[in-house]
Design a protein around this motif. Structure first.
Motif, PDB file in Angstrom:
ATOM      1  N   GLN A   1       1.058  -1.580   0.020  1.00 25.04           N
ATOM      2  CA  GLN A   1       0.015   0.469   0.073  1.00 25.04           C
ATOM      3  C   GLN A   1       0.876   1.550   0.084  1.00 25.04           C
ATOM      4  OE1 GLN A   1      -3.111  -0.233  -0.540  1.00 25.04           O
ATOM      5  NE2 GLN A   1      -3.051  -2.094  -0.034  1.00 25.04           N
ATOM      6  N   LEU A   2       2.448   1.020   0.759  1.00 27.59           N
ATOM      7  CA  LEU A   2       2.799   2.075   0.857  1.00 27.59           C
ATOM      8  C   LEU A   2       3.307   2.195  -0.489  1.00 27.59           C
ATOM      9  CD1 LEU A   2       4.146   4.252   2.884  1.00 27.59           C
ATOM     10  CD2 LEU A   2       6.014   2.441   3.165  1.00 27.59           C
ATOM     11  N   ASP A   3       3.333   2.008  -1.615  1.00 25.74           N
ATOM     12  CA  ASP A   3       4.277   1.569  -2.719  1.00 25.74           C
ATOM     13  C   ASP A   3       3.048   2.466  -3.511  1.00 25.74           C
ATOM     14  OD1 ASP A   3       5.750   1.134  -5.158  1.00 25.74           O
ATOM     15  OD2 ASP A   3       4.619  -0.074  -5.985  1.00 25.74           O
ATOM     16  N   ARG A   4       1.844   1.854  -3.184  1.00 24.63           N
ATOM     17  CA  ARG A   4       0.569   2.864  -4.641  1.00 24.63           C
ATOM     18  C   ARG A   4       0.581   4.163  -3.321  1.00 24.63           C
ATOM     19  NH1 ARG A   4      -4.385  -0.799  -4.169  1.00 24.63           N
ATOM     20  NH2 ARG A   4      -5.000   1.076  -4.561  1.00 24.63           N
ATOM     21  N   VAL A   5       0.423   4.130  -2.597  1.00 24.34           N
ATOM     22  CA  VAL A   5      -0.096   5.583  -1.832  1.00 24.34           C
ATOM     23  C   VAL A   5       0.389   6.484  -1.947  1.00 24.34           C
ATOM     24  CG1 VAL A   5      -2.045   4.816  -0.827  1.00 24.34           C
ATOM     25  CG2 VAL A   5      -0.146   5.372   0.398  1.00 24.34           C
ATOM     26  N   GLY A   6       2.409   6.029  -1.778  1.00 25.21           N
ATOM     27  CA  GLY A   6       3.452   6.989  -1.916  1.00 25.21           C
ATOM     28  C   GLY A   6       3.916   7.181  -3.139  1.00 25.21           C
ATOM     29  N   LEU A   7       5.341   5.535  -3.597  1.00 23.18           N
ATOM     30  CA  LEU A   7       5.646   6.111  -4.945  1.00 23.18           C
ATOM     31  C   LEU A   7       5.282   6.349  -5.664  1.00 23.18           C
ATOM     32  CD1 LEU A   7       8.741   5.818  -4.434  1.00 23.18           C
ATOM     33  CD2 LEU A   7       8.522   3.536  -5.755  1.00 23.18           C
ATOM     34  N   GLN A   8       4.137   5.715  -5.732  1.00 24.53           N
ATOM     35  CA  GLN A   8       3.302   5.958  -6.943  1.00 24.53           C
ATOM     36  C   GLN A   8       2.577   7.099  -7.145  1.00 24.53           C
ATOM     37  OE1 GLN A   8       1.433   3.411  -8.239  1.00 24.53           O
ATOM     38  NE2 GLN A   8       2.349   1.202  -7.855  1.00 24.53           N
ATOM     39  N   ALA A   9       2.368   7.732  -6.737  1.00 24.56           N
ATOM     40  CA  ALA A   9       2.610   9.231  -6.171  1.00 24.56           C
ATOM     41  C   ALA A   9       3.011  10.382  -6.159  1.00 24.56           C
ATOM     42  CB  ALA A   9       1.494   9.256  -4.904  1.00 24.56           C
ATOM     43  N   VAL A  10       4.422  10.401  -6.339  1.00 22.09           N
ATOM     44  CA  VAL A  10       5.269  11.453  -6.021  1.00 22.09           C
ATOM     45  C   VAL A  10       5.234  12.093  -7.077  1.00 22.09           C
ATOM     46  CG1 VAL A  10       7.680  11.219  -5.861  1.00 22.09           C
ATOM     47  CG2 VAL A  10       6.820  10.230  -4.324  1.00 22.09           C
ATOM     48  N   PRO A  11       5.516  11.491  -9.102  1.00 19.57           N
ATOM     49  CA  PRO A  11       5.646  12.122  -9.005  1.00 19.57           C
ATOM     50  C   PRO A  11       4.410  12.892  -9.610  1.00 19.57           C
ATOM     51  CG  PRO A  11       6.036  10.135 -10.355  1.00 19.57           C
ATOM     52  CD  PRO A  11       5.289  10.259  -9.030  1.00 19.57           C
ATOM     53  N   ILE A  12       3.364  12.679  -9.515  1.00 16.41           N
ATOM     54  CA  ILE A  12       2.219  13.625 -10.081  1.00 16.41           C
ATOM     55  C   ILE A  12       2.337  15.035  -9.088  1.00 16.41           C
ATOM     56  CG2 ILE A  12       0.394  12.626  -8.637  1.00 16.41           C
ATOM     57  CD1 ILE A  12      -0.266  14.519 -11.548  1.00 16.41           C
ATOM     58  N   ILE A  13       2.735  14.422  -7.618  1.00 16.48           N
ATOM     59  CA  ILE A  13       2.314  15.582  -6.536  1.00 16.48           C
ATOM     60  C   ILE A  13       3.540  16.558  -7.038  1.00 16.48           C
ATOM     61  CG2 ILE A  13       2.677  15.761  -4.384  1.00 16.48           C
ATOM     62  CD1 ILE A  13      -0.176  14.246  -3.786  1.00 16.48           C
ATOM     63  N   LEU A  14       5.331  16.060  -6.801  1.00 19.89           N
ATOM     64  CA  LEU A  14       6.304  16.788  -7.953  1.00 19.89           C
ATOM     65  C   LEU A  14       5.683  18.181  -8.254  1.00 19.89           C
ATOM     66  CD1 LEU A  14       8.940  14.663  -7.064  1.00 19.89           C
ATOM     67  CD2 LEU A  14       8.497  16.424  -5.436  1.00 19.89           C
ATOM     68  N   LEU A  15       4.926  17.940  -9.512  1.00 21.15           N
ATOM     69  CA  LEU A  15       4.283  18.478 -10.410  1.00 21.15           C
ATOM     70  C   LEU A  15       3.549  19.072 -10.104  1.00 21.15           C
ATOM     71  CD1 LEU A  15       4.791  18.998 -13.742  1.00 21.15           C
ATOM     72  CD2 LEU A  15       2.940  17.268 -13.811  1.00 21.15           C
ATOM     73  N   ILE A  16       2.224  19.048  -9.454  1.00 23.53           N
ATOM     74  CA  ILE A  16       1.061  20.232  -8.963  1.00 23.53           C
ATOM     75  C   ILE A  16       2.318  21.528  -8.265  1.00 23.53           C
ATOM     76  CG2 ILE A  16      -1.103  19.954  -7.628  1.00 23.53           C
ATOM     77  CD1 ILE A  16      -1.059  18.263 -10.511  1.00 23.53           C
ATOM     78  N   THR A  17       2.609  20.171  -7.104  1.00 27.24           N
ATOM     79  CA  THR A  17       3.139  21.316  -5.974  1.00 27.24           C
ATOM     80  C   THR A  17       4.354  22.381  -6.964  1.00 27.24           C
ATOM     81  OG1 THR A  17       4.558  19.641  -5.305  1.00 27.24           O
ATOM     82  CG2 THR A  17       2.588  20.509  -3.639  1.00 27.24           C
ATOM     83  N   LEU A  18       5.253  22.125  -7.370  1.00 25.36           N
ATOM     84  CA  LEU A  18       5.667  22.357  -8.493  1.00 25.36           C
ATOM     85  C   LEU A  18       5.035  24.041  -9.183  1.00 25.36           C
ATOM     86  CD1 LEU A  18       8.651  22.536  -9.505  1.00 25.36           C
ATOM     87  CD2 LEU A  18       8.026  22.199 -11.859  1.00 25.36           C
ATOM     88  N   LEU A  19       4.433  23.431  -9.731  1.00 18.15           N
ATOM     89  CA  LEU A  19       3.027  24.545  -9.915  1.00 18.15           C
ATOM     90  C   LEU A  19       2.819  25.424  -9.981  1.00 18.15           C
ATOM     91  CD1 LEU A  19       1.699  22.714 -13.460  1.00 18.15           C
ATOM     92  CD2 LEU A  19       3.703  23.915 -13.519  1.00 18.15           C
ATOM     93  N   ILE A  20       2.113  25.211  -8.374  1.00 19.50           N
ATOM     94  CA  ILE A  20       1.434  25.711  -7.394  1.00 19.50           C
ATOM     95  C   ILE A  20       2.640  26.610  -6.509  1.00 19.50           C
ATOM     96  CG2 ILE A  20       0.320  26.510  -4.567  1.00 19.50           C
ATOM     97  CD1 ILE A  20      -2.065  24.642  -6.697  1.00 19.50           C
ATOM     98  N   GLY A  21       3.493  26.083  -6.879  1.00 16.15           N
ATOM     99  CA  GLY A  21       4.723  27.276  -5.600  1.00 16.15           C
ATOM    100  C   GLY A  21       5.313  28.110  -6.848  1.00 16.15           C
ATOM    101  N   GLY A  22       5.471  28.068  -8.048  1.00 19.77           N
ATOM    102  CA  GLY A  22       5.257  28.601  -9.232  1.00 19.77           C
ATOM    103  C   GLY A  22       4.225  30.116  -8.806  1.00 19.77           C
ATOM    104  N   ILE A  23       3.479  29.410  -9.006  1.00 23.68           N
ATOM    105  CA  ILE A  23       2.226  30.974  -8.894  1.00 23.68           C
ATOM    106  C   ILE A  23       1.800  31.989  -8.011  1.00 23.68           C
ATOM    107  CG2 ILE A  23      -0.710  30.770  -9.577  1.00 23.68           C
ATOM    108  CD1 ILE A  23      -0.847  28.265 -10.464  1.00 23.68           C
ATOM    109  N   ILE A  24       2.086  30.823  -6.396  1.00 19.39           N
ATOM    110  CA  ILE A  24       1.693  31.425  -5.497  1.00 19.39           C
ATOM    111  C   ILE A  24       3.570  33.099  -5.828  1.00 19.39           C
ATOM    112  CG2 ILE A  24       2.295  32.351  -2.649  1.00 19.39           C
ATOM    113  CD1 ILE A  24       1.097  29.450  -3.024  1.00 19.39           C
TER     114      ILE A  24
END
Lengths: 379, 247
Positions: free
Chosen positions: A165-188
């Motif tokens: 489960q850690l692999d599914r909810v953690g590791l596999q979520a990393v790319p999309i989380i990084l992308l979205i937060t990078l954009l949000i940080g840039g926008i702020i």
């Protein structure tokens, strides 16, 4: 193949007969409706005993048979005696069978008047909030008890499941989380530079980005994304297991579904969310830095120096402390909604939606409570 | 009533590298109940699904009610689909509709009926398969296994089809319910003049309701005919199946 259904008057020996011919089938339902609603009805009402001569019927299905039977019953109710005669032998069994149906009038569906319905819906929704609270604490208690048992007997913990489960909810979520937060940080950062530039306070855009990302936005965005991504999948998984009686099977074999299915998922979520929140916050700061050099004309070195002045470890701690609590709220809501799934496909969809909506709501409420708490202890 | 309503010629169907059906040829005659038997994995259900168009064919032709299904236009296919009803193994009732709504569903789509007539027709169908009007308000999750099959049969009969496909209609039922269901199929077949294509494992169904039996092995029909013909067959699987047990 067969001609359209017809009903013609034939006078024979003082008695009125109606000759039915053609195909009395569902394909001609419009014609049949018209025949039976037309002038015939009044003719029938006027005459006493009447006979329908069915010998000319070329095709009959359940629909046609029921229309004839219905006509006979209608006449009987109004006191007239209508008989169907000469039905071809091959249709006799069908007609006899149909005559047995609809003997007791179908129970009318219980229907409350509109206003009453609306009031009762509102009442049920309000009561639902209470029962939601109860089932939330119930699930939290069950998970707490299961976790306690695991502490006493760590060997019983389902490590494989938790790691999966850690692999599914953690590791596999990393790319999309990084992308979205990078954009949000840039926008702020961009918004900060744009508005602060007007009164020459561009430097403070860095302060705003750093504090906002570390304290609030980083963990909030990540928690909302995890609720949508992993909370929904937990609910759907548990719900379909409930539907197919897998959860019942587990409990009859002496396993506690909370221990086997829910605890590993919650543990994975509680471990994954802080890590994701940390990665998300870092990505948002990188996004802010990129925007500072691209839009604000600030070199990366200057951005880092300003950032170190602006933020302290406290801001980071405030953000990170919230993460496991939000993860717990998401997991508990997902599990509780999953176990509420009933037998239908519709309820699975309904519960998955409810799980995401409620966990996002809870995450935001928790964030608010933490904000009050940290403000009052001066963090 | 002896013209074939379904005729399958040299049918090949497979998944991956292997063919499940290898050049199968079979006729279903009008007004008969044909029982299809075969070992697990012999391709009984695949044959049924191929005829109703749920699995793609690799070779061969299937003709239903005089229409060649592979070359039929969509409109022709719709017209044929209206004339058959399918009872799936698990019932496949729509879980968010009540039993009555399940039966009404095809009628509502294909026949322009008033709400009142829809209700009466659906109750009539439910009662014809031996249920009560009260059962119509239940959701599929509240029905027992036997009732689910009956509702599914009522839905399959909703449009007064010419052909009914039954996939293991009595599996999962106790012997008494199963024999009741067999009787029901027999009665409905006689009253409505249906042609029934039935995949089954149930020896009692085969002996009590089927006019003819087709035995499948190795992707082909290895024996076809009445129960007596089956018992006389020399094919090893058919021999084992029909002589291994009583009778």
């Amino acid at each position: 193949m067969n001609g359209a259904p017809k009903l013609a008057r034939v006078e024979a020996g003082g008695r009125m007969r109606l000759a039915a011919t053609g195909a009395w089938t569902g394909a001609f339902n419009r014609e049949i409706e018209q025949l039976l609603a037309g002038p015939l009805a009044s003719t029938l009402a006027g005459s006493g005993a009447t006979v329908i001569d069915a010998s000319g019927i070329a095709a009959l299905d359940t629909f046609g048979a029921w229309r004839l039977e219905r006509l006979v019953r209608q006449q009987a109710r109004s006191g007239a005696n209508l008989a169907v005669e000469g039905l071809p032998q091959r249709f006799a069994a069908l007609a006899a069978n149909i005559a047995l149906t609809n003997q007791t009038s179908a129970p009318p569906p219980p229907r409350a008047p509109g206003l009453l319905c609306a009031i009762s819906d509102v009442g049920q929704a309000v009561a639902g909030i209470g029962s939601d609270f109860v089932s939330f604490t119930n699930m939290l208690g069950a998970i707490g008890a299961a976790a306690g048992r695991m502490l006493l007997q760590p060997s019983k913990f389902r490590l494989t499941s938790a790691v999966h489960q850690l692999d599914r909810v953690g590791l596999q979520a990393v790319p999309i989380i990084l992308l979205i937060t990078l954009l949000i940080g840039g926008i702020i950062a961009q918004q900060g530079f744009f508005h602060f530039r007007r009164f020459g306070a561009e430097l403070y855009a860095v302060d705003m980005t750093g504090i906002l990302v570390l304290r609030e936005i980083g963990v909030l965005i990540v928690a909302i994304m995890v609720a949508g991504r992993s909370g929904s999948s937990y609910t759907a998984e548990l719900g379909s297991m409930k539907m197919r009686e897998e959860i019942d099977a587990l409990s009859t074999m002496g396993f506690d579904p909370v221990e086997v299915l829910i605890l590993p998922r919650i543990v994975a979520l509680v471990l994954a969310l802080p890590i994701l929140a940390f990665l998300g916050a870092m990505a948002a700061l990188v996004g802010g830095g990129l925007m500072a050099s691209a839009y604000g004309g600030m070199s990366p070195a200057a951005f880092i120096v300003r950032l170190r002045e602006a933020i302290s470890l406290t801001h980071f701690e405030v953000g990170m402390i919230k993460a496991p609590f939000m993860a717990l709220a998401i997991g508990v809501v997902a599990a509780m909604e999953g176990l509420k799934v009933g037998g239908s496909a519709e309820s699975l969809g309904l519960r998955t939606t409810a799980s995401v909506v409620k966990s996002i709501f809870l995450v935001i409420v928790l964030d608010g409570l933490f904000a009050i708490f940290f403000a009052s202890i001066g963090m | 009533m002896t013209a074939p309503v379904i005729s399958v010629r040299e049918l090949r169907v497979g998944f991956g590298a292997a063919d499940v059906l290898r050049g199968l040829t079979l006729d279903v005659l009008g007004g008969e109940i044909l029982g299809v038997v075969g070992g697990s994995g012999a391709g009984k259900s695949v044959l049924l699904r191929a005829i109703i168009g749920l699995v793609p064919l690799r070779a061969g032709t299937i003709e239903v009610l005089g229409t060649k299904m592979s070359s039929a236009t969509d409109a022709q296919k719709r017209a044929i689909e209206r004339r058959w009803g399918v009872l799936f193994q698990q019932g496949a009732l729509f879980s968010s509709l009540t039993a009555l709504q399940n039966v009404q569903f095809p009628m509502r789509e294909y026949m322009q009926l008033s709400e009142r007539m829809l209700g009466e027709m659906a109750v009539a169908k439910l009662e014809m398969v031996g249920l009560h009007a009260d059962d119509g308000r239940k959701l599929p999750s509240e029905l027992s296994g036997g009732m689910t099959k009956r509702v599914a049969l009522a839905r399959a009969l909703a449009l007064d089809p010419d052909i009914v496909f039954l996939d293991e209609p009595t599996s999962g039922l106790d012997p008494i319910s199963a024999s009741g269901f067999d009787q029901l199929i027999r009665t409905l077949q006689q009253t409505l003049g249906l042609t029934v294509f039935m995949v089954t494992h149930d020896q009692d169904s085969l002996s009590t309701v089927c006019d003819r039996i087709a035995a499948l092995a190795g992707g082909q029909v290895v024996a076809l005919g009445t129960l007596e013909a089956m018992q006389a067959s020399r094919h090893p699987w058919v021999e084992a199946y029909f002589k291994g047990r009583r009778r």
